[in-house]
Structures are given as C-alpha cells and as structure tokens.
Write an enzyme that holds these catalytic residues in place. Structure first.
Site, PDB file in Angstrom:
ATOM      1  N   LEU B  17       0.838  -1.193   0.000  1.00 34.88           N
ATOM      2  CA  LEU B  17       0.000   0.000   0.000  1.00 34.88           C
ATOM      3  C   LEU B  17       0.878   1.251   0.000  1.00 34.88           C
ATOM      4  CD1 LEU B  17      -2.581  -1.129   2.728  1.00 34.88           C
ATOM      5  CD2 LEU B  17      -2.817  -1.312   0.255  1.00 34.88           C
ATOM      6  N   CYS B  18       0.344   2.315  -0.580  1.00 34.71           N
ATOM      7  CA  CYS B  18       1.082   3.577  -0.629  1.00 34.71           C
ATOM      8  C   CYS B  18       1.322   4.104   0.775  1.00 34.71           C
ATOM      9  CB  CYS B  18       0.304   4.604  -1.448  1.00 34.71           C
ATOM     10  SG  CYS B  18       0.419   4.268  -3.210  1.00 34.71           S
ATOM     11  N   PRO B  19       2.466   4.703   1.054  1.00 32.40           N
ATOM     12  CA  PRO B  19       3.513   5.101   0.117  1.00 32.40           C
ATOM     13  C   PRO B  19       4.645   4.092  -0.041  1.00 32.40           C
ATOM     14  CG  PRO B  19       4.051   6.001   2.253  1.00 32.40           C
ATOM     15  CD  PRO B  19       2.815   5.138   2.428  1.00 32.40           C
TER      16      PRO B  19
END
Lengths: 425, 80, 205
Positions: B17-19
């Site tokens: 998942l970001c970041p």
C-alpha cells in the site's frame, strides 16, 4: 564555491540559529525541567524492546539539552563541561538527526511517565527541524513531501488520472453494494463533508461504501491526507501541503473535513493547522472513526458482530489516542462489528507505540531499528490471542503487518472502516 | 509500447500500500547507475498518481505507466 | 551577622534570578491550542497538578516507587526547610518539641538527598549522564538540610545553616535547581494541551 569546511561551519551556524528560534516556551520548559532522575526509562518502547541507555527518553533529550546549553545558557557558554556539553561538530548534528528520526517516534508516552511531564517529543520535533534545515533528514521523507507538493503544482495533469482511478473504484463500490446508484463524488460543491483519503484504495472504497449506506452528503478530496513534511518538522512545507486540503474544502463549501484513518494527518488538520493559520478553521475537523461511531450510535449503520467472530484487538494510534483523545470511538464501532473483542495491556492513554510512527515506516534503512522497537507491541498482540488487529493509522498498519511477519503472529491487520464493511448486516 | 522498454532491474510491489511502493522505488533507483531503467509492478491504484508525482519532484524520468487490469506496470529511468 | 547577610544576599539572587528566568520564559513564543477543544484545558491543568501526580497514576512511579517516593518526600522536606529558614531568626522561641521534630525531619531529608549520590553512581545509565551540575546541586541540598537539622538541634549551627542556605539560593538560577520553577510551567502545559484534547481527564470510560 563553498569549501567543505565552510559548508560544515554554515551547518553549525544554521543549527544554532534554528535552535534559538525554535525553542518556544514549551520546548524551553522541556529542556530545563529534566533532572535526569531516570524514572521515564522503561516507558519507551525502544528501551523495552532493547534496553540500552541510548533508548531512554532522557538520553535523547539530553543530547539536545547539552547543545542548547552550550549555545545559549550563560553558564554553559563559559563552562560547557559543567552541563556535560562537548564539542559541537557536524558529527554531533548527524547523531542528533539520526536520534530524532530513528530512535523516537514522538509518541509522548514518556511525557506521562515523567514526574514533571517533560515533553521529549517536542524537543525531538525541533531537532527534526534543525536536521531538515541542515540536510540531515532522511531523503525519502523529503521526497514524499516534495511529491505531495508536485501533485498540487501539477493538479490539472493529475486530475484526469485521479478521476479515472476513482471511476474504477466507484464500480467496486457499486459491486459491493449491488447498486448502480452508489457514487464516489469528487469536487462536488455543496457537499456537507469533504472526505480526505490516503493514496490507496483501502482508504476510499470501504469509506465510500459506508458513506453511501449512511446516505451522507459527501465528496472525495483530490489530495491525500498524509503530510510527510510534518515528520520532517518542516513548517513551511507542512503548511503548504495542508493548505491543499483546506483550500479544497473552501472551494466545495464543505462544513466538515473528515480525515481518513491516519494518525498524523488527523493531528495535523485537527490541532496543528489552526495554530499555523493563527485562527480556527472555518469547518469542523473529524476523523472518519468519529463519523462511523456516530453512524452506529444513530442507527445509520447497522453492523452485525456475528460476521466477525475471530478474536479481535485494537491498537491505539498515538496520534489519535494519546495526542487526540480518540479512545472510545473506535472501540464502540469494533464492538459492534466483532463478537470477540479483546484489549491489549496497557491500552488507551498508556498504549505503547507500534514502532512505526512519525514517518519511520517510510525509511527503509531503519527498518531493523523500528521492527526491533516493535517487539513489545508484537508481544502485546500475541498475549491477546487476537487473529485480527484493527488499527486506525496506516503507519501502524504497515508496521504491525511487518511485525506479524517477523514475529510469526499469524494475524490480519485491518482498519476500522474495513472491519465495519465486513460486518454489514 | 511498454514491451519495447528494456529494464535493468525489476521489482514486485504487488500488495503493498502507498507510500511503500514509492519508498521501494526510491531505494531501488538510488542503487542503480544513472541511465538505468527500473521496471515495477504494483496493485495499489495510488501509485498511478504517487509515482508520477515522485518522478516529477525528483527529476527522474517516467518512461511508461500502464494499468493492465488490476496490475500497474511502470518504467522509470534514473537521470541523475 | 556575616552569615545572615550571606543568606539575605542568596535570597536576593534567588528572587532576582527567578524573576529573570520568568521574564525569559515569557519572552519565548507560545502557541496555545486554537482548535475547538475536545476536552477541558482547565480540568487538564487541575488533573496535572493533582491526580496526575499520584504514584498510582503512573506505571513509571509504580516501577520506581523508591525513587519516586524519595523525590516527593525530600521535596516536601526542602519546602519545610525553606519555611524554617525564614523563621530561623526566631529559633530561640521555638518549642523544644518542634525543634527536635524539625531536626529529625531535616536529618531524614539530608539522608534522602545524600542517597541521590548512591542512586546516580550505582545506575550505569544515570552515572553516564550525570553532570557536575547534578552532583553540585545534590551536595548543596544535602548540606542545606543537614545544616538545617544541626541548627534545629543546636542553635550554634545556625550561622552555618545561613551560609549554606545563601550559597544554595544563589546557585538556584544558574543550575539544575531552577527546575523548581519550570515544574509549574511543565505541569501547566501538560494539562492545557492534553486537557484541551480530551486526553487528561478525571475518569476514562
């Protein structure tokens, strides 16, 4: 052209000037009140996971305290040794930077353990500012903060990509709800709430499902809530990044800004931005957790705890809990959504940091340090016997997932919103 | 035509998942020689914005970014 | 007479130093919470100065109960010592039971402060971080209480008590002893910030 010696001297001058300017009343008090009694020692998750002097809150703060006294104290300037201060060198600045960024997550647990209430996190925060100004901050945090600014500066370029992405996610929401009327509105003027997600579908889809069920008047924000400049303690950039959101809220004439499940983003918008502006925001700021709690209490959201029968526990994000007073809201939603809820010990005000806070999860080179510091959290989770760990902060989520892999916890890590969607009656 | 781009290194960011994808890309690029091309695959749609924004702010070059059903594939050239 | 002058000079430096420090503190910027509160700053401050100080409110105090209790007791004794110093010119008029009681109390205080040397030197972490300022302040306070005990028992020691009191008071603004003033600020800030945010309150659900 600057010679290396001159650059080093310049760094020391900048450090001295910044330190002098950044020491406000709270920081000065935190610097002056500590008597080095050692009572705070075990309050820190770093120390608990790896007991050594460098992991005590007072050691960290003392490094800065001595530097400050050498620069500014009348006695310290003449007799630095009286306060244990040594030479001020570039190496010391690097050491301070590494300490502030890698050995303290600004969780403030030690503040409550201290007989005086020394705010070591405030000392570390200004140390991060000095480190950032002297080029000693971790590159990746600077890059992430700059990327957030680049998004705003190229908003037109990114807008279409974003809208395309949201269209895809809207289909997912429609599939989950079995209704082609479900929407993810973006930039909709007159919406009551501006919901500010993170840069990930997990902070958009479940929340959109829940907003649609509750028939909320809402619109999705163009920019993500996270603000990496806050971790850098770079006031100028942090304000700039936060203003992207407040400007958008003004444009759509929202009554409320709702922040995704993200600890620092909530603290920033709820408590810090008004201080940076010097005036309260013209809209209310809440965490999505507070909104979900309201929906459940008002009967706008019907959750069925039988849908989640696995043992479930909640990890308090330091920002939402200890720094934000959000303790009961997530628990009420989780209890409505899971039938076997268990508390970690200690919890709420005295909860231990997971070890990933304050940007640490983004700094790969310090992964070992943070995973070691999270050993205590892993142990706490294991003791609950929980199979599902709910947390309301993405940094905690990343960290606990990695802790699970390293310590073989065999758990699933999820958010309050995702758990709520799973338990829809 | 992404198939024509030759990469010097490939990383798998699927499921992250970001970041974190940006974090991994940043680290991988730092370990490459200037002129080298990094190929990555990810699943979090957040990278569709995060990667171009990161590239813009760091001055590297985004050669291509494409969504192939659920998979996002992109190529970045280290320019400095 | 000379030692009484020393005590008065020390007191004057203490007062002037304290005022100077307070002015310096006030000159620093302070950003109060501006956002709408989630709790009560007033309740936070009240909690910070009362229940928030209670040993049972802190896991750290339970773990370090000897050090915590020692700290509380000797600080109370130092406060009584200060009152004794103010009243000491009239020592001859003190009832003998009071004098004996005060002598015992100050002797206990001196023993507790002297124990600070042992605590600092026996703990490797504390030993490494302790500064000359720490030891000097500890020595001064130990001598202050020891001479207070001696003079309460034997009036002949009063000049020595005054001399040591003068030196101790004169040192306060220049070293760690000034924490007595910052203590009030720190607890107030803690109460204001955490009270506003609904974190510190009398009872959690």
């Amino acid at each position: 052209m600057n010679s290396p010696t001159k650059t080093k001297q310049n760094k020391l001058i900048i450090a001295k000037e910044m330190l002098g300017n950044l020491v406000d009343r709270r920081v000065l008090t935190a610097l002056e009140v500590c008597v080095r009694c050692g009572i705070c020692t075990e309050s820190c998750h770093y120390y608990q996971s790896n007991p050594k002097i460098e992991h005590t809150p007072y050691y960290r703060a003392e490094l800065v305290r001595r530097l400050y006294r050498r620069f500014f104290d009348p006695v310290g300037r003449v007799f630095p040794q009286w306060f244990g201060a040594g030479e001020t060198t570039e190496d010391l600045l690097s050491k301070l930077a590494e300490t502030a960024f890698s050995s303290c997550t600004l969780c403030q647990r030690c503040t409550l353990a201290c007989p005086f209430g020394v705010e070591t996190a405030e000392i570390m925060r200004i140390t991060r500012s000095v480190a950032t100004a002297t080029g000693n901050a971790p590159d990746i945090l600077v890059e992430l903060a700059n990327a957030a600014i680049a998004k705003e500066e190229n908003a037109e370029l990114f807008r279409d990509i974003y809208l395309d992405q949201i269209k895809d996610l809207e289909k997912e929401v429609q599939d989950i709800l079995g209704s082609s009327k479900a929407r993810i509105p973006v930039g909709e003027k007159g919406a009551r709430m501006l919901y500010v997600p993170l840069a990930g579908a997990h902070t958009i889809v479940p929340q959109a499902v829940l907003f649609n069920i509750a028939q909320e008047s809402w619109t999705l924000g163009m920019f993500e809530a996270s603000n990496y400049a806050v971790f850098l303690a770079d006031g100028v950039k942090a304000k700039h990044i936060a203003e992207r959101i407040t400007k958008e809220a003004e444009q759509v004439k929202a009554k409320e800004i709702i922040i995704a499940e993200c600890g620092h983003a909530y603290t920033t918008m709820r408590w810090d931005v008004p201080k940076w502006r010097g005036s309260p925001l013209p809209f209310k700021v809440r965490s999505i957790i507070e909104v979900l709690d309201e929906y459940v209490r008002e009967g706008r959201l019907h959750l069925d705890s039988a849908q989640n029968s696995q043992p479930t526990t909640y990890h308090d994000s330091c920002n939402l809990g200890r720094k934000g007073g959000i303790f009961e809201e997530p628990r009420r939603v989780i209890r409505a959504a899971a039938s076997d809820y268990r508390e970690m010990t200690p919890n709420r005000l005295h909860s231990y940091c997971c070890g990933g806070g304050s940007g640490l999860v983004a700094v790969e080179e310090w992964a070992d340090i943070r995973l070691q510091a999270g050993k205590l959290k892993a142990e706490q989770i294991r003791q609950t016997g929980a199979k599902i760990v709910v947390t309301s902060c993405d940094n905690c989520r990343h960290q606990i997932k990695e802790l699970s892999e390293r310590h073989d916890l065999g758990i699933e890590v999820t958010s309050v919103s995702e758990l709520a969607v799973k338990s829809l009656a | 035509m992404t198939l024509e781009i030759k990469s010097d290194q490939t990383i798998n960011l699927e499921g992250l998942l970001c970041p974190i994808p940006v974090v991994k890309v940043s680290q991988a690029i730092k370990n490459m020689a200037v002129g080298g091309v990094l190929e990555a695959t990810a699943t979090d749609p957040g990278v569709l914005l995060d990667i171009p924004a990161w590239v813009k702010s760091t001055g590297n070059e985004l050669l291509s970014i494409k969504k192939e059903d659920k998979l996002i594939r992109f190529f970045i050239k280290r320019t400095k | 007479m000379v030692t009484a002058g020393l005590a008065l000079a020390g007191a004057a430096i203490l007062v002037a130093g304290t005022v100077t420090i307070m002015v310096a503190i006030q000159r620093r910027p302070y950003q109060a919470e501006i956002a709408p509160t989630k709790g009560s700053p007033g309740q936070g401050v009240l909690y910070a100065f009362t229940l928030g100080m209670a040993p049972w409110a802190k896991e750290s105090a339970r773990r370090h109960w000897v050090a915590y209790l020692r700290g509380i007791v000797f600080h109370i004794i130092i406060f009584v010592g200060g009152l004794f110093l103010i009243a000491s010119p009239w020592l001859t008029e003190f009832p003998s039971l009071l004098r004996v009681s005060l002598a015992a109390l100050f002797a206990l205080g001196a023993a507790l402060t002297f124990a600070g040397f042992g605590m600092r030197l026996s703990d490797p972490a504390l030993r490494r971080l302790s500064t000359p300022d720490d030891y000097f302040a500890l020595a001064l306070v130990t001598l202050f209480l020891a001479s207070g005990a001696a003079s309460a028992a034997q009036i002949e020691f009063l000049p020595a008590f005054w001399a040591i009191s003068g030196i101790t008071m004169a040192y306060v603004p220049f070293g760690k002893l000034r924490h007595f003033l910052y203590f009030f600020y720190e607890r107030a800030f803690l109460g204001l910030v955490f009270g506003s945010r609904g974190v510190l309150k009398w009872k959690h659900e």
